[in-house]
Design an enzyme around this catalytic site. Structure first.
Site, short mmCIF file in Angstrom:
data_model
loop_
_atom_site.label_atom_id
_atom_site.label_comp_id
_atom_site.label_asym_id
_atom_site.label_seq_id
_atom_site.Cartn_x
_atom_site.Cartn_y
_atom_site.Cartn_z
N HIS A 39 0.82 -1.21 0.00
CA HIS A 39 0.00 0.00 0.00
C HIS A 39 0.86 1.26 0.00
O HIS A 39 2.00 1.25 0.46
CB HIS A 39 -0.89 0.03 1.25
CG HIS A 39 -2.19 -0.69 1.07
ND1 HIS A 39 -3.41 -0.11 1.34
CD2 HIS A 39 -2.47 -1.93 0.63
CE1 HIS A 39 -4.38 -0.97 1.09
NE2 HIS A 39 -3.83 -2.09 0.66
N GLU A 108 -6.20 -0.62 -5.94
CA GLU A 108 -7.23 0.28 -5.42
C GLU A 108 -6.84 1.73 -5.69
O GLU A 108 -5.66 2.08 -5.65
CB GLU A 108 -7.42 0.10 -3.90
CG GLU A 108 -7.84 -1.28 -3.47
CD GLU A 108 -6.66 -2.15 -3.05
OE1 GLU A 108 -5.54 -1.61 -2.93
OE2 GLU A 108 -6.85 -3.36 -2.87
#
Length: 326
Positions: A39, A108
């Site tokens: 991330h 994402e």
């Protein structure tokens, strides 16, 4: 072999030194494998971390000696060009002595918007990851130079000069039958988050029979169940929003807003909380029954890893071996 037990290095809730220390502890305890998120942002501000996963995995590869490592998952279509992902994966495979699996997914908006390339609709992202997968596979082949002209990516005379003796296995994340079929055709491992037997069936029907099928399940271990529930709600209340929502929201504040009406009771009903071993085993059985061969648990709370590791060694692992025979 029964379903294997995995440890999750969750980069969103711990710093890089702690993450390496945690996976060293997981190896010592006896976990069968370890996965790492990749991330740029945490899901929620309360989580408080997001170090670079690849640097951290390189350190983990040197600090451990047995435990397999995997990205869960890397998006090779925005922050990283697929040619760079291939180089990173090949290098990590060498550093780990053949213990690395490259888990890939479509990503994402939360993490990929930072490069300013926008966030196209899902069908375009699907096209992009198919091109990326072809590029990475070609570079892993190591047959001369790779040149590629696609709708979304170009590669100009690329070659991996340091290829591992053991080819890097590729995992492909699937949230539906179409992606699971692609995984069966082109990948070595199915990656999923939900205990959906239809994903396993589609993967196996498309060529994935006998290949690993890896999923992930959060838990919130703690001897004080009420505190464990509160911790899960504080850090993981976004979890039930679903992939279609999670892929689209642009930042932690958006996840905070989207999950503002999630109650502690909602979290408690979907995530095993406390120190009840049987509750974890029961949750894991859904994945085993669906046909998954590996399940990586996520212990919620970066500062709660050491007691979780001790509990796993003393209580969870013996029960896991008895239940799943791994």
């Amino acid at each position: 072999m029964g379903m294997q037990l995995g440890y999750t290095m969750m980069t969103e809730q711990a710093g890089p030194k702690d993450l390496v220390g945690h996976v060293v502890g997981a190896e010592e305890v006896g976990f069968d494998f370890a996965v790492s998120s990749d991330h740029y942002f945490p899901w929620l501000n309360e989580m408080g971390h997001s170090p670079n996963a690849w640097v951290t995995l390189g350190a983990a590869a040197q600090a451990t000696s047995r435990i397999p490592l995997m990205t869960y998952v890397t998006c090779p279509i925005f922050r990283y060009h697929p040619a760079v992902v291939a180089q990173q994966a090949a290098t990590l495979q060498i550093l780990s002595g053949g213990r690395f699996t490259l888990g890939l997914g479509a990503g994402e908006n939360l993490n990929e918007h930072v490069v300013g390339a926008g966030w196209p609709p899902a069908d375009v992202r699907h096209e992009m990851i198919m091109e990326a997968l072809q590029i990475i596979r070609d570079l892993f082949d190591g047959e001369g130079y790779t040149n590629f002209r696609g709708e979304h990516f170009d590669v100009e005379s690329a070659k991996l000069w340091d290829l591992p003796e053991k080819r890097v296995p590729i995992g492909f994340a699937a949230g539906g039958k179409q992606a699971a079929t692609i995984a069966g055709e082109l990948a070595d491992v199915l990656v999923a988050t939900d205990p959906m037997s239809e994903l396993v069936e589609a993967f196996e029907a498309a060529g994935g029979a006998g290949k690993p099928k890896i999923a992930q399940m959060p838990i919130s271990y703690g001897t004080d169940k009420a505190a464990a529930v509160t911790r899960a709600h504080t850090l993981f209340r976004w979890f039930g929003l679903g992939w279609k929502v999670n892929a689209e929201l642009p930042g932690p504040s958006a996840f905070d807003a989207a999950s503002q009406f999630v109650r502690e009771d909602d979290v408690e009903s979907s995530i095993p909380c406390g120190d009840d071993v049987e509750a974890v085993i029961e949750g894991a059985k859904a994945y085993a029954d669906a046909g998954f061969t590996h399940l990586a648990l996520v212990q919620i709370g970066g500062d709660q890893q050491q007691p979780y590791l001790e509990w796993t060694k003393d209580r969870l692992l013996p029960a896991w071996r008895e239940a799943f025979g791994s």
